[in-house]
Each structure stands twice: as structure tokens, then as C-alpha cells.
Write a protein that holds these residues in place. Structure first.
Motif, PDB file in Angstrom:
ATOM      1  N   VAL A 192     -59.691  -4.806   2.026  1.00 32.57           N
ATOM      2  CA  VAL A 192     -59.522  -4.907   3.474  1.00 32.57           C
ATOM      3  C   VAL A 192     -58.281  -5.768   3.699  1.00 32.57           C
ATOM      4  N   MET A 193     -57.584  -5.528   4.827  1.00 35.00           N
ATOM      5  CA  MET A 193     -56.348  -6.268   5.064  1.00 35.00           C
ATOM      6  C   MET A 193     -56.351  -6.902   6.452  1.00 35.00           C
ATOM      7  N   ILE A 194     -55.796  -8.096   6.531  1.00 36.28           N
ATOM      8  CA  ILE A 194     -55.543  -8.768   7.809  1.00 36.28           C
ATOM      9  C   ILE A 194     -54.035  -8.821   8.017  1.00 36.28           C
ATOM     10  N   HIS A 195     -53.592  -8.404   9.204  1.00 40.53           N
ATOM     11  CA  HIS A 195     -52.239  -8.701   9.662  1.00 40.53           C
ATOM     12  C   HIS A 195     -52.362  -9.937  10.544  1.00 40.53           C
ATOM     13  N   ARG A 196     -51.426 -10.886  10.437  1.00 40.88           N
ATOM     14  CA  ARG A 196     -51.491 -12.021  11.358  1.00 40.88           C
ATOM     15  C   ARG A 196     -50.110 -12.649  11.513  1.00 40.88           C
ATOM     16  N   VAL A 197     -49.859 -13.148  12.714  1.00 36.40           N
ATOM     17  CA  VAL A 197     -48.665 -13.936  13.005  1.00 36.40           C
ATOM     18  C   VAL A 197     -49.094 -15.193  13.737  1.00 36.40           C
ATOM     19  N   VAL A 198     -48.334 -16.270  13.535  1.00 42.14           N
ATOM     20  CA  VAL A 198     -48.637 -17.539  14.202  1.00 42.14           C
ATOM     21  C   VAL A 198     -47.715 -17.726  15.398  1.00 42.14           C
ATOM     22  N   TYR A 199     -46.410 -17.732  15.136  1.00 47.24           N
ATOM     23  CA  TYR A 199     -45.448 -17.850  16.238  1.00 47.24           C
ATOM     24  C   TYR A 199     -45.416 -16.574  17.077  1.00 47.24           C
ATOM     25  N   HIS A 202     -49.765 -10.783   5.449  1.00 42.13           N
ATOM     26  CA  HIS A 202     -50.793  -9.780   5.181  1.00 42.13           C
ATOM     27  C   HIS A 202     -51.714 -10.350   4.114  1.00 42.13           C
ATOM     28  N   ILE A 203     -52.977 -10.364   4.434  1.00 42.48           N
ATOM     29  CA  ILE A 203     -53.974 -10.930   3.534  1.00 42.48           C
ATOM     30  C   ILE A 203     -54.862  -9.790   3.032  1.00 42.48           C
ATOM     31  N   PHE A 204     -54.919  -9.614   1.732  1.00 41.05           N
ATOM     32  CA  PHE A 204     -55.729  -8.561   1.102  1.00 41.05           C
ATOM     33  C   PHE A 204     -56.979  -9.213   0.535  1.00 41.05           C
ATOM     34  N   MET A 205     -58.155  -8.625   0.824  1.00 42.76           N
ATOM     35  CA  MET A 205     -59.405  -9.288   0.461  1.00 42.76           C
ATOM     36  C   MET A 205     -60.515  -8.279   0.224  1.00 42.76           C
ATOM     37  N   THR A 206     -61.611  -8.773  -0.274  1.00 45.21           N
ATOM     38  CA  THR A 206     -62.813  -7.958  -0.402  1.00 45.21           C
ATOM     39  C   THR A 206     -63.542  -7.991   0.945  1.00 45.21           C
ATOM     40  N   PRO A 207     -64.426  -7.018   1.207  1.00 46.34           N
ATOM     41  CA  PRO A 207     -65.172  -7.036   2.472  1.00 46.34           C
ATOM     42  C   PRO A 207     -65.969  -8.326   2.681  1.00 46.34           C
ATOM     43  N   GLU A 208     -66.466  -8.910   1.575  1.00 48.41           N
ATOM     44  CA  GLU A 208     -67.265 -10.123   1.691  1.00 48.41           C
ATOM     45  C   GLU A 208     -66.428 -11.337   2.120  1.00 48.41           C
ATOM     46  N   GLN A 209     -65.118 -11.233   1.950  1.00 44.49           N
ATOM     47  CA  GLN A 209     -64.253 -12.375   2.246  1.00 44.49           C
ATOM     48  C   GLN A 209     -63.706 -12.361   3.678  1.00 44.49           C
ATOM     49  N   ILE A 210     -64.040 -11.311   4.454  1.00 40.07           N
ATOM     50  CA  ILE A 210     -63.422 -11.131   5.772  1.00 40.07           C
ATOM     51  C   ILE A 210     -63.597 -12.347   6.665  1.00 40.07           C
ATOM     52  N   GLU A 211     -64.835 -12.732   6.903  1.00 43.29           N
ATOM     53  CA  GLU A 211     -65.061 -13.805   7.875  1.00 43.29           C
ATOM     54  C   GLU A 211     -64.456 -15.121   7.416  1.00 43.29           C
ATOM     55  N   ALA A 264     -49.818 -12.860   1.504  1.00 47.66           N
ATOM     56  CA  ALA A 264     -48.375 -12.644   1.387  1.00 47.66           C
ATOM     57  C   ALA A 264     -47.717 -12.818   2.755  1.00 47.66           C
ATOM     58  N   GLY A 265     -46.843 -13.818   2.873  1.00 46.01           N
ATOM     59  CA  GLY A 265     -46.154 -14.085   4.136  1.00 46.01           C
ATOM     60  C   GLY A 265     -44.740 -13.540   4.113  1.00 46.01           C
ATOM     61  N   GLU A 266     -44.245 -13.153   5.288  1.00 47.54           N
ATOM     62  CA  GLU A 266     -42.874 -12.637   5.376  1.00 47.54           C
ATOM     63  C   GLU A 266     -42.265 -12.994   6.719  1.00 47.54           C
ATOM     64  N   LEU A 267     -41.060 -13.554   6.668  1.00 42.82           N
ATOM     65  CA  LEU A 267     -40.251 -13.762   7.873  1.00 42.82           C
ATOM     66  C   LEU A 267     -39.339 -12.546   7.982  1.00 42.82           C
ATOM     67  N   GLY A 268     -39.857 -11.501   8.603  1.00 45.63           N
ATOM     68  CA  GLY A 268     -39.187 -10.208   8.587  1.00 45.63           C
ATOM     69  C   GLY A 268     -38.488  -9.887   9.894  1.00 45.63           C
ATOM     70  N   LEU A 269     -37.213  -9.523   9.802  1.00 43.82           N
ATOM     71  CA  LEU A 269     -36.455  -9.110  10.990  1.00 43.82           C
ATOM     72  C   LEU A 269     -36.823  -7.675  11.331  1.00 43.82           C
ATOM     73  N   VAL A 270     -37.351  -7.463  12.527  1.00 45.92           N
ATOM     74  CA  VAL A 270     -37.775  -6.129  12.963  1.00 45.92           C
ATOM     75  C   VAL A 270     -37.013  -5.739  14.223  1.00 45.92           C
ATOM     76  N   GLY A 301     -43.944  -2.303   4.238  1.00 46.01           N
ATOM     77  CA  GLY A 301     -43.278  -2.919   3.087  1.00 46.01           C
ATOM     78  C   GLY A 301     -44.227  -3.791   2.299  1.00 46.01           C
ATOM     79  N   GLY A 302     -45.119  -4.490   3.018  1.00 46.47           N
ATOM     80  CA  GLY A 302     -46.109  -5.309   2.335  1.00 46.47           C
ATOM     81  C   GLY A 302     -47.068  -4.494   1.489  1.00 46.47           C
ATOM     82  N   MET A 303     -47.360  -3.266   1.955  1.00 52.86           N
ATOM     83  CA  MET A 303     -48.234  -2.381   1.171  1.00 52.86           C
ATOM     84  C   MET A 303     -47.578  -2.022  -0.168  1.00 52.86           C
ATOM     85  N   ILE A 304     -46.266  -1.751  -0.103  1.00 54.99           N
ATOM     86  CA  ILE A 304     -45.541  -1.358  -1.318  1.00 54.99           C
ATOM     87  C   ILE A 304     -45.516  -2.510  -2.317  1.00 54.99           C
TER      88      ILE A 304
END
Length: 639
Positions: free
Chosen positions: A508-515, A386-395, A356-362, A337-340
Motif C-alpha cells: 500500500v502507498m501513501i502520498h504526502r506533502v507537508v509544505y 511516498h511511503i510503501f507499507m504493508t496493509p497492517e502498517q497503514i494506521e 522516499a522523499g523528493e523535492l520535485g519540480l512539477v 517516478g517514485g514507482m520506478i
């Protein structure tokens, strides 16, 4: 001569045919006393194993997982030997007895049903076997010799196991005193090494896990090198039982799970307070770190899940439905959904990184036997981003995510360690993309100076990941946060951005969750705090206890004043003695109990008792409100 490479890279030369035990004794007698097993080219073996060629060597002690498993595996053999000694007339047949996380078990077929009292007798016999310090001797025999031996002994389960092995298989046996067992090992050198043993429970277990087979008795136990380590572990288990989130969830009226929906938790008003406070905090932190919040649908069509790869790689964990004659799936993850959402606009390099953050029920299908309170459920809210970035921004972005994790986990007083998980067998994408992604995560960890463990082959099917394992107040660890670097989904969904050169490029994309999931995190917090939540999270922050009916008006005036200021306050207006109300308030783990009587009404004060404290103190009402405000504003864990 053979060359043996040590973990620090040092190379020692030794005569071919030297045993691991002889080698370690030649290095250090004190180390030899601690060593339980040996790793030879990454394979755990008995310390008595003969070394006959060049190899990488590591001596394994109880501090090493493999060392603990060798000691506890020996514990299972001691258990079987003790049962054989005590119940000679019971036609005891042995099945399997492996080491497991934190202990061992042995599956037994016998007519007598073992009780808790029997376990005490067995444990006494096990301690005798430990004192006998019986040497464990390994012997290899042919398949036929093993069959003849176990048939003669009436050990039908062992015969079945041997029959499943190839005709030319070499069978290994371990003997300690009068007892011999079929086993691949490894084991410690003698029973005397297993100095601290505790049998914990007995349960039913089908032979080979098949309900069509006979139900056996499975005896569970654990073993340590030292009694104080065993005592500390047993104390931790006692604490864990007191803190069980399912028990406290019921007592504190936080949540429930019903047969109408196994694995689908119901949150009660008290639980919703905690849940909403966690969400409010999540939103506040993410706003400061530059995230925008989105919301995507729970049900999307089959074509989307085929494009994302979930249909091929995750289908067995998904729920499905049909709409207008077409296949749809209930989302197990938020990412497609985040891709769309990303694709609804054309993005420039100036827009990136886009967070882009989402509190998504799965929803994910878990086997009924795996369900466990809030820890393993079938629907949960992922605090995704989901964080969308350039390759240089990864680290740089990974470092910012870890900064966010640091802030959140420290708020709850939780320490963590990191684990890097690499490419699994069931993965998609090229070797080059996987190498680039894995190195991106590894470099971020190393440049930050963060120690980490590598879990080979344990990444997601679309990319490597860093998992964050939290340590709670009694020393247990829980996997919660994760950072996954993904170059696959941007490719599959044809995501682009316009670069400085005016051309389209792939983000490039990062998926991440905290909780991790809000439900599971609540379960962890219940157990971490033993139900005594910090004031900012507590469902009821203060309860006013009027001594008699004539103090009710004052109590309700105080309640209205604090309630109107946004605090969660209740009055206990029951016709009960104040001591009874006080005890009940402590059991309910309410942060502040405010007793009001004649003196408090006259002086405009409250008599304050903090949770877990015996002493009380008298405070002006505005003074107490200032205290309450400060504890909530700072999210203090102290009362």
C-alpha cells in the motif's frame, strides 16, 4: 402527525403543515431569533417553508455556512432594490445576484458608470431598506406568468434566464416591499436580519462569463448579522492587503513574475535564502523521521503517464513535448517516478515501511486568469514523499506522518484543522479498494482523536485523502499538507514485496506533502509574518549601522566575525544619517539593527534594536552573537 429528526437524533412530532418558523418558536424563542434558514433532508430552504412529511431537520444560523449564504443572498437583493430606487431614470436591468464566499454580488446593466462615491450612496439606501424590515415573500408562478411580468418590466436578462428553463418549470419569485426578483432562494425572513452591510467594489463582468456578450457592472459587497463582526472582517481585509505577498515580495526583493513566463516565478537572492532554509529544515526533519531522499526526471514518456492514469485523468493540466518522434510529458506529479525507483529492487517485508522523499519540480497548466502570485503558479516544487507499507502498517504510518506535520507546523506557529476527502466521480479502482483506503484514513483520524470535516467526492482520482488547512496570524486558512492513501498505483505499476510467507504481495502507498509546494508555502509565510521573518528565515539577520565613517572599520570587523560564523550580516555604509538607516532597516523588516559609534567601538559592544521595538539595548558583541545563535537554533519567532 409528522416525525422530524433533529441533528442530535431526537425526534419531535408535529402537525403536518407547520412551518419551520413555527416549529423553531415552539422549541425556543431565543433560537428562533437567531435562525436564518432551515435544512430539510439536507436541502437549504426558507425558514417559512411548510413541513408536510417526515424529514431530518436542522435550523441554520449565521454560524452555519448555509445560514450565512441565505443572509448574504438577501443582501444581494437589498443591493438590487437600492439601485432600482436610486437610478430610476437609468434604465437599470438586473442580471444575476448570488451569494459567494464571504459576500455577494449583483450584475447590473445601466448606462451610468458606478463610482466609489456611488457605492456609498447605494450603501446608505441599503441600510434604509434594512431598517424598513421588509418581509421577503416567496411566490411560485407559471413560466408564462414570469415571462409576461419581466417583459413588462423591461428586464431582458431575467427573460433570457426564464426562456432557458423547461416549458413546465415552476418559477419562484421573491418580493420585498415594492421590489420583486426572479430567484430560487433561499432567503432570510426579512431585510431587517441583514444588520451589517458593506459594499466593497465594482468591476466589469461579461454576461454569463462570455466575452462575446455585453460587459455588465458587478457590484461586490458583504453582509453580517452584527456590526462588530463586519468591522472585524474589514479589519482582516485591511491586514491582508498590507500583507499581500506580491507587494511584500517586491518590496523585500524576494521574487518576481514576468510576462516572459506568466505563472513561472523568478526567485531573487533574498527569496533563495528563505527557500533554502525551508529545504534545509525539511531535510533535517525528514532524516529524523526515517526518510530517504530521491530525485526523478522532469520529463518522461507517454506510456508511463498512461500507466499511471494521468493521461486519462489529468491530461488537460499537463505540458507535452516530443523526443525522437515519441510523445513525452513534463511531470505534473512526482509519484510515477517514485514507482520506478521502488521497482529497481526486490523488497522484503523487512524493508517496509519504505519512506522516499523528493523535492520535485512539477509543471501544471493553470488558466491565465487563475494565476495569483506564488499561490497559483504553473511550476512549483512539491515536497513529496511516498511511503510503501504493508496493509497492517497503514494506521501507524499515518499517525507518524501527522506527528511530522505537527512538528513542522508548530515551528511556524501555524494551527490546523483536518478534512477527509472521499471518492470522486472521476476515479479509478474497485469499490472494495476505495472502502479499505477511506476507512484507513478515517480510523487514523478517529483513533488520534483529531476532529475533521468530510468532503464527499473531493478525493484524488487514485485515492481518498486527508487535507491539512493551516490558520495564519490573521485567521485565514490555507490548504497545505495532504495525506493520500493509494492502492491503485502499486497495482498499475505491479509493485511487490516478499512477505513472511515467502510469497509476493502488493504494498500500500501513501502520498504526502507537508509544505504542499515550497513556492506557495513561502507566499503563506510572507503573509503570515507580514514579511517580518523569524531570525532563522530572514534573508538578512542583522545589519550594522555605523554612525560615521570613522566607525566603518569596527563595523566591517564585526561583519566578518559574524559572517565567518555563518550568519547573514550586512553593513550599511552609505553616507546617510543613522536615523534614516534605522527607519529603512525597519521597513526592510531586518530582525536586528546594530548601531555602532564611539562608545561601542571603545567598549566592544553594539547598540541593538529588534524589529518592531522602539527600545534599544547595549550588548557585548559575544553576548549578541549568543542571542543570535539561540534564536536561530530554536527557530524562535521572537526577536
Amino acid at each position: 402527525m409528522i416525525k422530524l429528526t433533529m441533528p442530535d437524533g431526537a425526534v419531535r412530532e408535529a402537525e403536518a403543515g407547520i412551518s419551520g418558523l413555527e416549529l423553531v418558536k415552539s422549541i425556543s424563542n431565543s433560537l428562533a431569533k437567531k435562525v436564518l434558514a432551515i435544512s430539510i433532508d439536507g436541502e437549504t430552504k426558507d425558514i417559512t417553508t411548510v413541513l408536510d412529511k417526515d424529514a431530518s431537520i436542522k435550523f441554520l444560523t449565521f454560524e452555519d455556512e448555509e445560514g450565512r449564504w441565505a443572509l448574504r443572498h438577501t443582501g444581494s437583493h437589498i443591493l438590487a432594490q437600492a439601485i432600482k430606487r436610486l437610478y430610476k431614470s437609468e434604465n437599470v436591468q438586473l442580471a444575476i445576484g448570488p451569494a459567494i464566499d464571504n459576500g455577494f454580488y449583483y450584475d447590473i446593466d445601466m448606462e451610468k458608470r458606478l463610482t466609489e462615491e456611488d457605492l456609498k450612496d447605494i450603501e446608505k439606501e441599503m441600510n434604509k431598506i434594512v431598517k424598513e424590515n421588509l418581509k421577503l415573500e416567496r411566490k411560485e408562478v407559471s413560466r408564462q406568468e414570469a415571462l409576461d411580468m419581466f417583459k413588462a418590466a423591461g428586464e431582458g436578462y431575467k427573460v433570457e434566464l426564464i426562456n432557458d428553463l423547461p416549458e413546465d418549470a415552476t418559477i419562484s419569485l421573491y418580493t420585498q416591499g415594492e421590489f420583486t426578483d426572479l430567484c430560487a432562494g433561499p432567503h432570510v425572513i426579512s431585510t431587517g436580519k441583514v444588520k451589517a452591510i458593506k459594499l466593497q467594489s465594482v468591476a466589469g463582468a461579461y454576461w454569463r462569463g462570455d466575452v462575446k456578450n455585453k460587459m455588465l457592472q458587478r457590484v461586490y459587497g458583504t453582509a453580517f448579522e452584527k456590526k462588530d463582526e463586519l468591522d472585524a472582517y474589514l479589519h482582516m481585509l485591511e491586514e491582508a492587503a498590507k500583507r499581500d505577498h506580491r507587494k511584500l515580495g517586491k518590496e523585500l526583493d524576494l521574487f518576481s513574475i514576468h510576462e516572459e513566463g506568466p505563472g513561472f516565478p523568478f526567485f531573487h537572492p533574498n527569496g533563495m535564502v528563505i527557500r533554502n532554509e525551508l529545504i534545509n529544515y525539511w531535510r533535517e526533519v525528514h532524516r529524523r523521521y526515517g526518510y530517504q531522499e530521491i530525485k526523478t526526471p522532469m520529463i518522461l514518456n507517454r506510456q508511463l503517464w498512461e500507466r499511471s492514469g494521468h493521461w486519462a485523468h489529468y491530461k488537460e493540466n499537463m505540458y507535452f513535448t516530443e523526443i525522437d518522434g515519441e510523445d513525452y510529458a513534463v511531470k505534473p506529479m512526482n509519484c510515477p517516478g517514485g514507482m520506478i525507483v521502488y521497482k529497481t529492487q526486490q523488497h522484503s517485508y523487512r524493508d517496509l515501511p519504505l519512506r522516499a522523499g523528493e523535492l520535485g519540480l512539477v509543471h501544471r497548466h493553470e488558466l491565465s486568469g487563475a494565476l495569483h502570485g506564488l499561490f497559483r503558479v504553473r511550476n512549483f516544487t512539491q515536497d513529496d514523499a511516498h511511503i510503501f507499507m504493508t496493509p497492517e502498517q497503514i494506521e501507524g504510518e499515518i499517525q507518524k506522518v501527522i506527528d511530522l506535520f505537527d512538528e513542522v507546523y508548530s515551528t511556524f506557529g501555524l494551527e490546523y484543522h483536518a478534512e477527509l476527502s472521499t471518492r470522486p466521480e472521476d476515479s479509478m479502482g474497485s469499490d472494495e479498494m476505495w472502502e479499505l483506503a477511506t476507512n484507513g484514513l478515517r480510523n487514523a483520524l478517529e483513533h488520534r482523536g483529531l476532529e475533521y470535516i468530510v468532503n464527499e467526492g473531493d478525493g484524488a482520482f487514485y485515492g481518498p485523502k486527508i487535507d491539512f488547512h493551516l490558520k495564519d496570524s490573521i485567521g485565514r486558512t490555507w490548504q497545505c499538507g495532504t495525506i493520500q492513501l493509494d492502492m491503485q498505483l502499486p497495482e498499475k505499476f505491479d509493485l511487490t514485496y516478499v512477505g513472511e510467507d515467502g510469497q509476493k504481495h502488493r504494498p500500500v502507498m501513501i502520498h504526502r506533502v507537508v509544505y504542499g509546494s515550497i513556492e506557495r508555502f513561502i507566499g503563506i509565510l510572507i503573509e503570515n509574518y507580514a514579511g517580518a521573518f523569524p531570525t532563522w528565515l530572514a534573508p538578512v539577520q542583522a545589519k550594522i549601522l555605523p554612525i560615521t565613517d570613522k566607525h566603518m572599520d569596527y563595523a566591517f570587523e564585526l561583519k566578518k566575525k559574524m559572517f565567518d560564523m555563518g550568519y547573514r550580516v550586512e553593513v550599511d555604509d552609505r553616507n546617510e544619517k543613522v536615523g534614516y538607516k534605522m527607519r529603512e532597516g525597519q521597513v526592510k523588516k531586518i530582525p536586528y539593527l546594530l548601531v555602532v559609534g564611539d562608545q561601542e567601538v571603545a567598549d566592544g559592544t553594539v547598540n541593538v534594536r529588534c524589529h518592531g521595538q522602539k527600545e534599544t539595548r547595549t550588548m557585548k558583541v559575544d553576548e549578541f552573537i549568543a542571542l543570535l545563535q539561540e534564536k536561530i537554533a530554536t527557530k524562535s519567532a521572537e526577536y
